[in-house]
Design an enzyme around this catalytic site. Structure first.
Site, short mmCIF file in Angstrom:
data_model
loop_
_atom_site.label_atom_id
_atom_site.label_comp_id
_atom_site.label_asym_id
_atom_site.label_seq_id
_atom_site.Cartn_x
_atom_site.Cartn_y
_atom_site.Cartn_z
N GLY A 76 0.84 -1.22 0.00
CA GLY A 76 0.00 0.00 0.00
C GLY A 76 0.87 1.26 0.00
O GLY A 76 1.87 1.31 0.71
N ARG B 222 1.12 -5.12 -5.59
CA ARG B 222 1.28 -6.37 -4.85
C ARG B 222 1.58 -7.41 -5.93
O ARG B 222 0.82 -7.56 -6.87
CB ARG B 222 0.02 -6.68 -4.06
CG ARG B 222 -0.25 -5.58 -3.01
CD ARG B 222 -1.18 -6.01 -1.91
NE ARG B 222 -1.08 -5.09 -0.78
CZ ARG B 222 -1.85 -4.01 -0.63
NH1 ARG B 222 -2.78 -3.71 -1.51
NH2 ARG B 222 -1.70 -3.22 0.42
N ASP C 86 5.65 -5.14 6.01
CA ASP C 86 6.40 -6.35 6.35
C ASP C 86 6.33 -7.44 5.28
O ASP C 86 7.26 -8.24 5.16
CB ASP C 86 6.08 -6.87 7.76
CG ASP C 86 4.61 -6.97 8.04
OD1 ASP C 86 3.81 -6.87 7.08
OD2 ASP C 86 4.25 -7.17 9.21
N THR D 12 4.14 2.58 5.57
CA THR D 12 2.72 2.19 5.62
C THR D 12 2.00 3.12 6.58
O THR D 12 2.56 3.46 7.63
CB THR D 12 2.50 0.73 6.06
OG1 THR D 12 1.15 0.59 6.52
CG2 THR D 12 3.40 0.29 7.19
N ASP E 48 -0.32 2.41 8.47
CA ASP E 48 -0.86 1.68 9.62
C ASP E 48 0.06 1.67 10.86
O ASP E 48 -0.38 1.30 11.94
CB ASP E 48 -1.16 0.24 9.25
CG ASP E 48 -2.30 0.11 8.26
OD1 ASP E 48 -2.95 1.13 7.98
OD2 ASP E 48 -2.54 -1.00 7.77
N ASP F 232 2.10 -0.51 11.55
CA ASP F 232 2.00 -1.88 12.10
C ASP F 232 3.26 -2.71 11.83
O ASP F 232 3.18 -3.91 11.62
CB ASP F 232 0.76 -2.58 11.49
CG ASP F 232 0.83 -2.69 9.98
OD1 ASP F 232 1.69 -2.03 9.37
OD2 ASP F 232 0.02 -3.43 9.41
N ARG G 171 -5.78 -2.40 8.98
CA ARG G 171 -6.30 -3.76 8.86
C ARG G 171 -5.84 -4.63 10.03
O ARG G 171 -6.61 -5.38 10.60
CB ARG G 171 -5.78 -4.33 7.53
CG ARG G 171 -6.33 -5.64 7.11
CD ARG G 171 -5.83 -6.00 5.74
NE ARG G 171 -4.51 -5.46 5.44
CZ ARG G 171 -4.02 -5.34 4.22
NH1 ARG G 171 -4.73 -5.69 3.19
NH2 ARG G 171 -2.81 -4.87 4.03
P1 ADP Z 1 3.11 -4.83 2.69
O1 ADP Z 1 4.51 -4.80 2.23
O2 ADP Z 1 2.46 -3.48 2.74
O3 ADP Z 1 2.92 -5.65 3.95
P2 ADP Z 1 2.06 -6.99 1.09
O4 ADP Z 1 1.91 -7.95 2.21
O5 ADP Z 1 0.96 -6.90 0.11
O6 ADP Z 1 2.24 -5.50 1.56
O7 ADP Z 1 3.41 -7.33 0.35
C1 ADP Z 1 3.85 -6.56 -0.74
C2 ADP Z 1 4.54 -7.45 -1.73
O8 ADP Z 1 5.70 -8.04 -1.11
C3 ADP Z 1 3.73 -8.65 -2.20
O9 ADP Z 1 2.87 -8.35 -3.24
C4 ADP Z 1 4.83 -9.57 -2.69
O10 ADP Z 1 5.34 -9.15 -3.92
C5 ADP Z 1 5.91 -9.32 -1.63
N1 ADP Z 1 5.79 -10.33 -0.56
C6 ADP Z 1 4.86 -10.39 0.40
N2 ADP Z 1 5.01 -11.48 1.19
C7 ADP Z 1 6.08 -12.13 0.69
C8 ADP Z 1 6.76 -13.34 1.05
N3 ADP Z 1 6.36 -14.07 2.10
N4 ADP Z 1 7.82 -13.70 0.32
C9 ADP Z 1 8.23 -12.96 -0.73
N5 ADP Z 1 7.63 -11.80 -1.12
C10 ADP Z 1 6.58 -11.41 -0.42
O1 F6P Z 2 -1.73 -1.31 4.84
C1 F6P Z 2 -2.30 -0.08 4.60
C2 F6P Z 2 -3.74 -0.24 4.23
O2 F6P Z 2 -4.18 1.06 3.95
C3 F6P Z 2 -4.65 -0.92 5.26
O3 F6P Z 2 -4.97 -0.10 6.33
C4 F6P Z 2 -5.79 -1.32 4.39
O4 F6P Z 2 -6.48 -2.41 4.90
C5 F6P Z 2 -5.12 -1.73 3.13
O5 F6P Z 2 -3.91 -1.03 3.07
C6 F6P Z 2 -5.93 -1.48 1.92
O6 F6P Z 2 -5.23 -1.86 0.80
P1 F6P Z 2 -5.71 -1.74 -0.70
O7 F6P Z 2 -4.78 -0.76 -1.34
O8 F6P Z 2 -5.50 -3.11 -1.26
O9 F6P Z 2 -7.12 -1.30 -0.71
#
Ligand code: ADP
Ligand code: F6P
Length: 323
Positions: A14, A75, A107, A129, A131, A133, A175
């Site tokens: 995000g 993502r 993360d 982010t 959040d 978090d 979230r």
């Molecule tokens: P955030 O980084 O905000 O937590 P996501 O969980 O959507 O958001 O992760 C962002 C991107 O990081 C994912 O679309 C993917 O490309 C990569 N990613 C997430 N989890 C993993 C994982 N366990 N191993 C490798 N890449 C990951």
């Molecule tokens: O992680 C940031 C965040 O804004 C959350 O608070 C929310 O649930 C999520 O991203 C929404 O993501 P998307 O861009 O997929 O709607």
């Protein structure tokens, strides 16, 4: 002549206000260290599809105060697979992008950064982010701006709630964590904050509203964190049980946009510089954090495994002063 070290920078997951300030800091700090910088587009997708461009000092002019991310974000599911990681490593090697990558995201993004680091492309994560978090840091880029946006909007909702003698149930983002909700709740004088970190009883909230009505209070603000959700149903229940007209508002993605606050710009700039310092020394598999107001770094896995406290006292304070 010695070849320049080439590093990449990407934003993933995000978006958050302040990501551009971090991209600028990474780019300029790296150029100062005589490195070449490649901006990778659409998160890890760009690494797989070679969607990238060289950034110079002018490419990052005028972006420090802009919301969103000039590098775009995404993502990328393919990146969660071994094949995806291998393809990314191969692409990096072909391009000479072996000096490392700064990954600005949450993360999930750091897990990808760790995978890449373990396969020979050193990566440094910068927490971005709204959040807040991410356990290993007191602060994530975007958090302050998002909270200020939410406060401005809740203040507006209060005006209309007050005019109509209504109750407003407002759902804010987060979230997985109630940090935005609890801070906005305190800052807006909410009657109650509902987050998943603290057990709540709708029954008790309704009793409180009825009790406060008898003291002359006529409008009410209740903050709900996205992680709990159900704000429309909560509003319906409050209206049915108290007789007070109640509206639910889900603030949504408006909280992710806008010009970053001073704090977001400053922290993003400091974190960007630290990330480059690490890559300059050939150090990867790190995540940057803020601890006691100072910039720190941890091994990614260590950072991901840390625990972050929820401020229950702040939560109680909100409730304590709303009577
Ligand atoms: P955030 O980084 O905000 O937590 P996501 O969980 O959507 O958001 O992760 C962002 C991107 O990081 C994912 O679309 C993917 O490309 C990569 N990613 C997430 N989890 C993993 C994982 N366990 N191993 C490798 N890449 C990951
Ligand atoms: O992680 C940031 C965040 O804004 C959350 O608070 C929310 O649930 C999520 O991203 C929404 O993501 P998307 O861009 O997929 O709607």
């Amino acid at each position: 002549m010695e070849d320049k070290k080439i590093i990449g920078v990407l934003t993933s997951g995000g978006d958050a206000p302040g990501m551009n300030a971090a991209v600028r800091a990474v780019t300029r700090a790296a150029i100062r260290k005589n490195m070449q910088v490649i901006g990778i587009k659409h998160g890890y997708n760009g690494l797989l599809s070679n969607e990238m461009e060289t950034l110079n000092e002018r490419s990052v002019s005028d972006i420090i105060g802009k919301g969103g991310t000039i590098l775009y974000t995404a993502r990328c599911l393919e990146f969660k697979t071994d094949e995806g990681i291998d393809k990314a490593v191969e692409n990096c090697k072909k391009l000479g992008l072996t000096g490392g990558i700064v990954v600005i995201g949450g993360d999930g993004s750091f897990r990808g950064a760790r995978d890449l680091s373990l396969k020979g492309i050193p990566c440094v994560g910068i927490p971005g982010t709204i959040d807040n978090d991410i356990s290993c840091t007191e602060y994530t880029i975007g958090y302050d701006t998002a909270m200020n946006t939410a406060v401005e909007l809740v203040d507006k909702i209060r005006d209309t709630a007050q005019s109509h003698d209504r109750c407003s149930v407002v759902e804010v983002m987060g979230r997985g964590a109630g940090y935005i909700a609890v801070n906005v709740g305190v800052a807006c004088g909410a009657v109650e904050v509902i987050t998943k970190e603290v057990k709540f009883s709708l029954e008790k909230i309704i009793e409180k509203i009825i009790r406060l009505q008898s003291t002359g209070k006529k409008h009410f603000i209740i903050l709900v964190s996205e992680g709990v959700g159900g704000s429309v149903d909560i509003a319906k229940e409050i209206e049915a049980r108290t007789g007070i007209e109640t509206r639910a508002t889900i603030l949504g993605h408006v909280q992710r946009g806008g010009a970053p606050s001073v704090r977001d710009r400053v922290v993003a700039t400091q974190m960007g510089e630290r990330a480059v310092e690490l890559l300059d020394k050939g150090i990867g598999n790190k995540v940057i954090g803020l601890k006691d107001g100072r910039i720190v770094d941890y091994d990614i896995l260590e950072g991901l495994n840390m625990k972050k406290a929820y401020d229950e006292d702040l939560h109680k304070l909100c409730e304590k002063l709303s009577f």
